[in-house]
Design an enzyme around this catalytic site. Sequence first.
Site, PDB file in Angstrom:
ATOM      1  CB  CYS A   1       0.224  -4.894 -18.231  1.00 31.48           C
ATOM      2  SG  CYS A   1      -1.187  -5.821 -18.719  1.00 31.48           S
TER       3      CYS A   1
ATOM      4  CE  LYS B   1      -3.751  -8.163  -2.411  1.00 31.35           C
ATOM      5  NZ  LYS B   1      -4.422  -6.690  -2.619  1.00 31.35           N
TER       6      LYS B   1
ATOM      7  CD  GLU C   1      -0.627  -9.600 -18.019  1.00 34.77           C
ATOM      8  OE1 GLU C   1       0.475  -8.786 -18.167  1.00 34.77           O
ATOM      9  OE2 GLU C   1      -1.680  -9.194 -17.769  1.00 34.77           O
TER      10      GLU C   1
ATOM     11  CD  GLU D   1       5.413  -1.616 -16.406  1.00 34.36           C
ATOM     12  OE1 GLU D   1       5.488  -2.207 -15.163  1.00 34.36           O
ATOM     13  OE2 GLU D   1       4.346  -2.108 -17.015  1.00 34.36           O
TER      14      GLU D   1
HETATM   15  O1  TXE Z   1       1.215  -3.168  -7.959  1.00 31.80           O
HETATM   16  P1  TXE Z   1       1.816  -4.382  -7.436  1.00 31.80           P
HETATM   17  P2  TXE Z   1       1.016  -1.661  -7.455  1.00 31.80           P
HETATM   18  C1  TXE Z   1       3.257  -1.000 -11.517  1.00 31.80           C
HETATM   19  C2  TXE Z   1       2.985   0.365 -11.949  1.00 31.80           C
HETATM   20  C3  TXE Z   1       2.652   0.834 -10.469  1.00 31.80           C
HETATM   21  C4  TXE Z   1       3.607  -0.244  -9.641  1.00 31.80           C
HETATM   22  C5  TXE Z   1       2.957  -0.357  -8.274  1.00 31.80           C
HETATM   23  O2  TXE Z   1       3.970   1.013 -12.147  1.00 31.80           O
HETATM   24  O3  TXE Z   1       2.973   2.111 -10.306  1.00 31.80           O
HETATM   25  O4  TXE Z   1       3.551  -1.265 -10.352  1.00 31.80           O
HETATM   26  O5  TXE Z   1       1.601  -0.760  -8.096  1.00 31.80           O
HETATM   27  C6  TXE Z   1      -0.804  -7.217  -4.463  1.00 31.80           C
HETATM   28  N1  TXE Z   1       2.466 -10.633  -2.344  1.00 31.80           N
HETATM   29  N2  TXE Z   1       1.901  -1.706 -12.225  1.00 31.80           N
HETATM   30  O6  TXE Z   1       1.856  -1.603  -5.830  1.00 31.80           O
HETATM   31  O7  TXE Z   1       2.677  -4.231  -6.211  1.00 31.80           O
HETATM   32  C7  TXE Z   1      -1.433  -6.016  -4.558  1.00 31.80           C
HETATM   33  O8  TXE Z   1      -1.980  -5.605  -3.477  1.00 31.80           O
HETATM   34  C8  TXE Z   1       1.225 -10.785  -3.086  1.00 31.80           C
HETATM   35  C9  TXE Z   1       2.089  -2.506 -13.307  1.00 31.80           C
HETATM   36  O9  TXE Z   1      -0.366  -1.606  -7.053  1.00 31.80           O
HETATM   37  O10 TXE Z   1       2.222  -5.175  -8.450  1.00 31.80           O
HETATM   38  C10 TXE Z   1      -2.241  -5.856  -5.645  1.00 31.80           C
HETATM   39  O11 TXE Z   1      -3.285  -6.547  -5.413  1.00 31.80           O
HETATM   40  N3  TXE Z   1       0.405  -9.671  -3.493  1.00 31.80           N
HETATM   41  C11 TXE Z   1       0.994  -3.464 -13.542  1.00 31.80           C
HETATM   42  C12 TXE Z   1      -1.445  -6.562  -6.784  1.00 31.80           C
HETATM   43  O12 TXE Z   1      -0.564  -7.338  -6.081  1.00 31.80           O
HETATM   44  C13 TXE Z   1       0.978  -8.589  -3.360  1.00 31.80           C
HETATM   45  C14 TXE Z   1      -0.269  -3.477 -12.961  1.00 31.80           C
HETATM   46  C15 TXE Z   1      -0.375  -5.980  -7.776  1.00 31.80           C
HETATM   47  O13 TXE Z   1       0.254  -4.875  -7.238  1.00 31.80           O
HETATM   48  C16 TXE Z   1       2.173  -8.223  -2.626  1.00 31.80           C
HETATM   49  C17 TXE Z   1      -0.268  -2.520 -11.706  1.00 31.80           C
HETATM   50  C18 TXE Z   1       2.718  -9.380  -2.079  1.00 31.80           C
HETATM   51  N4  TXE Z   1       4.010  -9.469  -1.630  1.00 31.80           N
HETATM   52  C19 TXE Z   1       0.905  -1.931 -11.353  1.00 31.80           C
HETATM   53  N5  TXE Z   1       2.451  -6.965  -2.633  1.00 31.80           N
HETATM   54  C20 TXE Z   1       1.038  -4.224 -14.785  1.00 31.80           C
HETATM   55  N6  TXE Z   1       2.053  -4.152 -15.824  1.00 31.80           N
HETATM   56  O14 TXE Z   1       0.206  -4.942 -15.141  1.00 31.80           O
HETATM   57  C21 TXE Z   1       1.490  -6.343  -3.527  1.00 31.80           C
HETATM   58  N7  TXE Z   1       0.571  -7.357  -3.832  1.00 31.80           N
END
Ligand code: TXE
Length: 497
Positions: free
Chosen positions: A304, A194, A270, A401
Amino acid sequence: MSDIPLLPEVQAFLARRHGQFIDGQASIDADSSTFDVVNPATTRVLAQVHQASSDELQQAVDSARRAFEGRWRDTSPARRGELLNRLADLMLQHREELAQIETLCSGKLIQISRGFEVDYAVQFLRYFAGWTTKIQGRTASLSLPSAGSEQYMGYTLREPIGVAAGIVPWNFSIMIAVWKFGAALSCGCTTVIKPSEFTPLTMLRVAELAIEAGIPAGVLNVVNGAGGVLGPALIEHPAVAKISFTGSVPTGTGVGVAALKAGLKHVTLELGGKNPAGFLPDYPVEKTVDGILEAGYMNQGQICASAERFYIHRSRIDAVQELLAKRLAAIPLGSPLDERSGFGPVANQAHYQKLMRFFQQARAEGGEVIYGAESADMDGYYVKPTAIRARSQHDLIMREETFGPVGSLLAYDEVDELADYMNDTPFGLSASLWTQELSTALRLIPRVEAGTVWVNMHNFLDPALPFGGAKQSGIGREFGEAYIENFTELKTVMIRY
Ligand code: TXE
């Protein structure tokens, strides 16, 4: 400044209808709602994607389960490796096409898309391909009592766990997906990936290439849609045995809880954090600034493992600050499709707005803006590379973060204080130490609470070394031999004879 021309195949791909990739082919449920994919460099809609319906989710998992039982689990390890290598070859053949699609969706500089989303991803894929023939259990000498002539033997097997779901964030839509499906497939598992709803397109193309490479239908499926809806449905599906997630700490924590509630499913998380970089008193000013730029600003800070907290000895911090401001101001902001740009937009509007809130908060807390902390006067979601001198370790900018191009600097006096500052966080993904005194570094490494500690470098990953978080930055490790644990179940066998 001018953009490179888009390849005709990229234009043709964008013009298609997009949805899921299930059982070896594209799947679109015309009745399901669509969401927009927005180019963050222009804010224009690039494509629309049909959200996976619950039927499609079911079909994707069923297809992965059938492919697992019917074929992939029993495909010889050498053949699995060969097919993964063929996919790597095809990704390289389509390097520019994949890189352009990625840059359009994420705002990543085209050179980074080429170098990381394709070349580096391929390096990981080949690493996993090499492991297929080396996944092994162990034999053990048993100490069981023998009353007569009976003897015992015991050994372990590493068996593929089944269908693995990979939940991927928007910052590296191909590379992080490769970490998940490459590892899963090499162990004999099948997958449903996904992607993030912000970057849903590249994996649809990679899945097509997997079929062209000869990977059987159903081994690699892709479902798209809102994480909050699709994620829980995927995690709870009874045929999904394992969830491998990369993303934010709050979402990842929820995923971990959901995976346990859904039947104690295996889960690898992760997550991010608030990674520190500590510059020892001996480290020269100019090299310190080089280090800060390397650790904090690549891909607009959207990595990250990037550092966001920079600890500089009080004797040097003013000079570092002055030079850093000049170096940040000199970075050429521009279109990510222009090869001369050194810095592109951040990946999406929500992220851009979140960064603006951080800037407001930092100012309200009395942080001194060294450079940036504002948007750039351009059409897309551009923010200036930012550095802030924090007032204290307790400032929000030192604790949460940002996941953006935001470095916060704080002065320290003693090396002991430096170690305490670095560890003063619930997170522990990565950290770096910068010094020319090896013995100082070697003494500090065991004290730093992080999954990875770099010395005089930051943000480098190698497939041969495990990567993952300590403390609240995650559970489990990817890469190295460690990843095999994630996608296999250990079976113990004992025989009396
Ligand atoms: O990340 P999410 P988002 C941080 C960054 C960003 C914030 C939000 O600060 O502004 O997170 O970004 C899926 N069950 N990082 O919303 O929510 C979602 O569809 C299962 C840090 O994009 O962590 C996506 O495929 N899955 C970071 C994935 O999870 C769910 C990298 C990541 O989304 C879900 C990205 C749920 N309930 C964002 N809700 C890092 N540190 O690596 C969402 N997803």
